[in-house]
Scaffold this motif. Structure first.
Motif, PDB file in Angstrom:
ATOM      1  N   CYS A   8      14.602 -24.318  -9.233  1.00  0.00           N
ATOM      2  CA  CYS A   8      14.349 -23.873  -7.928  1.00  0.00           C
ATOM      3  C   CYS A   8      14.995 -22.766  -7.583  1.00  0.00           C
ATOM      4  O   CYS A   8      16.259 -23.164  -7.422  1.00  0.00           O
ATOM      5  CB  CYS A   8      14.005 -25.189  -6.846  1.00  0.00           C
ATOM      6  SG  CYS A   8      13.481 -24.615  -5.207  1.00  0.00           S
ATOM      7  N   ARG A  67       9.801 -23.277  -9.379  1.00  0.00           N
ATOM      8  CA  ARG A  67       9.401 -23.076  -7.987  1.00  0.00           C
ATOM      9  C   ARG A  67      10.299 -22.402  -7.266  1.00  0.00           C
ATOM     10  O   ARG A  67      11.425 -22.220  -7.421  1.00  0.00           O
ATOM     11  CB  ARG A  67       9.211 -24.669  -7.508  1.00  0.00           C
ATOM     12  CG  ARG A  67      10.257 -25.467  -7.349  1.00  0.00           C
ATOM     13  CD  ARG A  67      10.003 -26.909  -6.687  1.00  0.00           C
ATOM     14  NE  ARG A  67       8.739 -27.234  -7.219  1.00  0.00           N
ATOM     15  CZ  ARG A  67       7.926 -28.394  -6.548  1.00  0.00           C
ATOM     16  NH1 ARG A  67       8.313 -28.770  -5.229  1.00  0.00           N
ATOM     17  NH2 ARG A  67       6.756 -28.804  -7.141  1.00  0.00           N
ATOM     18  N   PRO A  97       4.803 -22.727  -7.456  1.00  0.00           N
ATOM     19  CA  PRO A  97       4.627 -23.189  -5.957  1.00  0.00           C
ATOM     20  C   PRO A  97       5.746 -22.329  -4.905  1.00  0.00           C
ATOM     21  O   PRO A  97       6.874 -22.209  -5.299  1.00  0.00           O
ATOM     22  CB  PRO A  97       4.782 -24.827  -6.053  1.00  0.00           C
ATOM     23  CG  PRO A  97       4.664 -24.826  -7.350  1.00  0.00           C
ATOM     24  CD  PRO A  97       4.970 -23.812  -8.349  1.00  0.00           C
ATOM     25  N   GLU A 208       3.523 -30.026  -4.004  1.00  0.00           N
ATOM     26  CA  GLU A 208       3.032 -28.578  -3.831  1.00  0.00           C
ATOM     27  C   GLU A 208       2.234 -28.415  -2.708  1.00  0.00           C
ATOM     28  O   GLU A 208       1.439 -29.096  -2.346  1.00  0.00           O
ATOM     29  CB  GLU A 208       2.603 -28.303  -5.105  1.00  0.00           C
ATOM     30  CG  GLU A 208       1.969 -26.943  -5.439  1.00  0.00           C
ATOM     31  CD  GLU A 208       1.224 -26.508  -6.580  1.00  0.00           C
ATOM     32  OE1 GLU A 208       0.611 -25.625  -6.805  1.00  0.00           O
ATOM     33  OE2 GLU A 208       1.495 -27.306  -7.668  1.00  0.00           O
TER      34      GLU A 208
END
Length: 234
Positions: A8, A67, A97, A208
Motif C-alpha cells: 500500500c 492499493r 483500490p 475495499e
C-alpha cells in the motif's frame, strides 16, 4: 503456492508537509518506508518526485502496488485537492483500490505508539479556530469519540476535559492546552503531520470502498471569489 506481497502506498498533502509512505506485507511480516518534506506550499511541484524517490528506496515500481491510501482533509483546500487528484489518477491507471482517511484519523494513527488512552487530535485552522476530533484507542486502532469539527481552542479545551483525554497531537495542540489549567500536565505528541507509513499499514486491512474518497471540508474557503471582491470595491 507463493502468496504475492500486499503493498500500500499512502500520501498526504493536506497540511504543511508532503508526506508519502509504503507498507509492504510479505511472508507474515510488514515493512514500512516513508518520506516527508515540510513545504507549507508547493505540494503539486514535489509530490511526484517524492513518490518516485520512495518507490526507488523500496526497490518497487507503481505496478507493484496493490492499493493506495490518501488523506481527504481537513486542511489546505489546494493541498488536499492535489493529493486526492493524484491518488485518484493512480488508482484508476493501476486499477487498484483507493482508501480515504481524514487528516485527523491519520494523525491519531501516528500517535498510537505513544498513547493507549483517549487522544485529542488538533490542527491549527487559523482564523481563531482549530480542526479537531477526539479518539479512543481500541484494538490498536483509533475510534472517534466526537465528530470532526472546526471550533475555537476554548471549545476544544472543554471537550478534552469532558472526555478526560490523556494526550494531544497536532499543530493546534498547544493552542488548546493553553486554554485551561486542567490540561497543563497533558503530554503533546511530537508529530504535527501524519505519518504515511502508519496510514499505509492501517489501509492494508481496510475493506475495499464502494466509492472514491471525497474531500472533507469543515468550513468554507479562506479566499473570496473575484466577483465578490470587485463588488466590495465599488
Amino acid at each position: 503456492m507463493t502468496q504475492l506481497p500486499e503493498i500500500c502506498l499512502a500520501l498526504d498533502t493536506a497540511l504543511d508537509a508532503c508526506s508519502v509512505g509504503l507498507a509492504i506485507r510479505e511472508g507474515g511480516k510488514t515493512r514500512l518506508v516513508g518520506r516527508s518534506l515540510v513545504l507549507g506550499r508547493g505540494h503539486a511541484e514535489h509530490l511526484m518526485t517524492e513518490l518516485g524517490h520512495l518507490l526507488a528506496d523500496a526497490d518497487l515500481t507503481y505496478q507493484d502496488l496493490t492499493r493506495l491510501a490518501v488523506t481527504v482533509g481537513p486542511g489546505s483546500f489546494t493541498g488536499l485537492r492535489v493529493g486526492l487528484a493524484t491518488a485518484r489518477s493512480l488508482a484508476l491507471a493501476l486499477d487498484i483500490p483507493l482508501i480515504g482517511a481524514s487528516t485527523l484519523e491519520a494523525l491519531a494513527l501516528t500517535a498510537m505508539p505513544e498513547t493507549k488512552k483517549p487522544l485529542a487530535v488538533l490542527v491549527d485552522a487559523r482564523r481563531n479556530q482549530v480542526y479537531g476530533q477526539l479518539f479512543a484507542m481500541k484494538a490498536h486502532r483509533p475510534h472517534p469519540l466526537t465528530e470532526a469539527a472546526a471550533l475555537s481552542a476554548e471549545d476544544f479545551a472543554a471537550l478534552c476535559i469532558d472526555h478526560q483525554v490523556a494526550g494531544l497531537i497536532g499543530s493546534g495542540a498547544a493552542l488548546v492546552k493553553e486554554e485551561d489549567r486542567q490540561l497543563a500536565a497533558l503530554p503533546i505528541a511530537a508529530a504535527t503531520a501524519p505519518d504515511m507509513r502508519e496510514l499505509a499499514h492501517w489501509a492494508l486491512d481496510q475493506p475495499e470502498p464502494r466509492t472514491s474518497p471525497a474531500p472533507l471540508y469543515l468550513r468554507g474557503p479562506d479566499a473570496k471569489p473575484q466577483a465578490a471582491k470587485a463588488i466590495a470595491r465599488r
